[in-house]
Scaffold this motif. Structure first.
Motif, PDB file in Angstrom:
ATOM      1  N   THR A   1      69.760   4.302  64.889  1.00 37.52           N
ATOM      2  CA  THR A   1      68.407   4.175  64.349  1.00 37.52           C
ATOM      3  C   THR A   1      68.374   3.213  63.177  1.00 37.52           C
ATOM      4  O   THR A   1      67.469   2.378  63.068  1.00 37.52           O
ATOM      5  CB  THR A   1      67.876   5.550  63.907  1.00 37.52           C
ATOM      6  N   LEU A   2      69.349   3.317  62.275  1.00 40.33           N
ATOM      7  CA  LEU A   2      69.393   2.403  61.140  1.00 40.33           C
ATOM      8  C   LEU A   2      69.577   0.966  61.615  1.00 40.33           C
ATOM      9  O   LEU A   2      68.897   0.046  61.141  1.00 40.33           O
ATOM     10  CB  LEU A   2      70.532   2.797  60.195  1.00 40.33           C
ATOM     11  N   ALA A   3      70.490   0.762  62.546  1.00 45.87           N
ATOM     12  CA  ALA A   3      70.723  -0.590  63.066  1.00 45.87           C
ATOM     13  C   ALA A   3      69.466  -1.136  63.740  1.00 45.87           C
ATOM     14  O   ALA A   3      69.086  -2.303  63.526  1.00 45.87           O
ATOM     15  CB  ALA A   3      71.890  -0.574  64.050  1.00 45.87           C
ATOM     16  N   GLU A   4      68.787  -0.304  64.540  1.00 46.34           N
ATOM     17  CA  GLU A   4      67.583  -0.745  65.236  1.00 46.34           C
ATOM     18  C   GLU A   4      66.474  -1.085  64.241  1.00 46.34           C
ATOM     19  O   GLU A   4      65.753  -2.084  64.396  1.00 46.34           O
ATOM     20  CB  GLU A   4      67.134   0.355  66.201  1.00 46.34           C
ATOM     21  N   LEU A   5      66.330  -0.257  63.189  1.00 48.04           N
ATOM     22  CA  LEU A   5      65.303  -0.492  62.181  1.00 48.04           C
ATOM     23  C   LEU A   5      65.536  -1.820  61.468  1.00 48.04           C
ATOM     24  O   LEU A   5      64.613  -2.631  61.310  1.00 48.04           O
ATOM     25  CB  LEU A   5      65.307   0.655  61.163  1.00 48.04           C
ATOM     26  N   VAL A   6      66.761  -2.057  61.053  1.00 47.31           N
ATOM     27  CA  VAL A   6      67.068  -3.277  60.317  1.00 47.31           C
ATOM     28  C   VAL A   6      66.928  -4.505  61.212  1.00 47.31           C
ATOM     29  O   VAL A   6      66.405  -5.546  60.786  1.00 47.31           O
ATOM     30  CB  VAL A   6      68.486  -3.188  59.710  1.00 47.31           C
ATOM     31  N   GLN A   7      67.355  -4.410  62.444  1.00 41.17           N
ATOM     32  CA  GLN A   7      67.229  -5.542  63.355  1.00 41.17           C
ATOM     33  C   GLN A   7      65.773  -5.842  63.685  1.00 41.17           C
ATOM     34  O   GLN A   7      65.408  -6.983  63.966  1.00 41.17           O
ATOM     35  CB  GLN A   7      68.031  -5.278  64.625  1.00 41.17           C
TER      36      GLN A   7
END
Length: 366
Positions: free
Chosen positions: A123-129
């Motif tokens: 989720t963090l990776a998807e949000l930042v991307q």
């Protein structure tokens, strides 16, 4: 007849109490916290109080016009004016310009209580991307000295390990102090020259959590500095005591704890403000202020700076207040500041992030 008078007195008494609470909260950011720390409690509720007072003001204006009574109408108009001044349109969003000229600054509190796991990491990776911040100021995350500035740090909390993966591509400042553990790290896709750590009262000399960082970076050929701050917490919230045994002494202890922590927060805001005033580079400030725009610590820290609005950031599942902020000095222009929503089922924090899009003001030269 007697009951009608009682009900009428109760209605006017409630209205007077509502207006008094609103005025106390309204004045809170202008009152010295050493004596008026308690006004912060009303300031937290100011948006709700403002909505109720605005409704009351509209009723009084309508009553005044209908009955041609200038007294209620004047009071109602004054209340509506106060609400409009504090909550009227301010920063409204996107300004024209090339997206390539935009510096995206995200602030995000990622507390350790939200343990890492594959769902939260994704989720963090998807949000930042999705939001593609140029710089990301983290609170509660940490890094140990000696970690490589490129690639995945060996000794760091899970958010930093996720963000510095090759697939995401964020890097830490090239020069960092040899602290036992550095909190308030900053990562970016832009050149980050160096990061320094600075203590805050009351325990910053011994507690690495009670410190803020200053990150020097270069954007479009101009040097600048980003302050990443996390002001003193508000401590136990009243709703956290609802499941405990009622006790006047316990509630008194919470109140005095709130007083002490409000004063610590004020001292920290003063310290950071003094450092900002000595800066020669254009300044950005990001972080968890534990203070809404209607409280003293925020107002003191934001003097002379532009506020990126955005909306509520806490608590993440029902964001009632904005305590996470991005401030920009006069060299910058703020384009927009959205608050991205959290993905259902895999929340990574009890805060929502804030992403401010800023660019150099037209005609800015060093």
């Amino acid at each position: 007849m007697g009951l009608r008078r009682v009900l009428w007195a109760l209605a006017w008494g409630s209205a007077a109490f509502l207006v008094a609470a609103f005025l106390v909260g309204y004045a809170a950011p202008h009152l010295p916290p050493v004596h008026f720390w308690w006004t912060d409690l009303f300031a937290v509720l100011l948006p709700v109080l403002g909505g109720a007072v605005g409704l009351l003001g509209g009723v009084l204006v309508g009553q005044g016009v209908y009955r041609q009574a200038w007294g209620p109408g004047t009071v109602g108009a004054a209340l509506l004016l106060l609400v409009a001044v504090r909550f009227g349109p301010g920063f409204v969003g996107d300004a024209p310009g090339s997206d390539a000229e935009t510096l995206r600054v995200m602030t995000f509190n990622l507390p350790p209580a939200f343990a890492h796991g594959s769902a939260r990491e994704w989720t963090l990776a998807e949000l930042v991307q999705r939001e593609v911040p140029t710089m990301l100021a983290l609170q509660e995350a940490w890094i140990q000295p000696g970690a490589s500035p490129r690639g995945s740090p060996e000794f760091a909390s899970w958010p930093l390990r996720v963000l510095t993966r090759d697939s995401i591509g964020y890097t830490l400042p090239r020069l960092r102090p040899s602290e036992a553990r550095i909190y308030r790290p900053v990562v970016g896709t832009v050149r980050l020259d160096s990061m320094s750590v600075h203590p805050l009262p009351p325990s910053g000399d011994t507690n690495p959590r009670a410190r803020y960082t200053r990150t020097y970076f270069t954007w479009e050929g101009h040097p600048a500095v980003l302050y990443n701050v996390h002001l003193h917490t508000v401590g136990p919230r009243p709703w956290e005591l609802l499941d405990t045994e009622p006790s006047l002494r316990r509630w008194q202890a919470v109140l005095w704890t709130y007083r002490d922590e409000a004063l610590h927060r004020a001292d920290q805001a003063r310290r950071i403000r003094r450092h900002i005033e000595r800066e020669t580079r254009p300044v950005l400030v990001a972080g968890d202020f534990n203070s809404t725009p209607h409280q003293w610590a925020y107002r003191h820290l934001a003097q002379g700076l532009q506020a990126a609005g955005g909306g509520g950031t806490f608590p993440a599942w029902w964001p009632l207040v904005q305590i996470d902020h991005v401030l920009a000095g006069p060299a910058w222009r703020i384009d927009s500041a959205p608050v991205p929503g959290n993905e259902a089922g895999a929340v990574v924090s009890d805060h929502r992030p804030l992403v401010a899009r800023v660019r150099w003001r037209d005609g800015y030269e060093e």
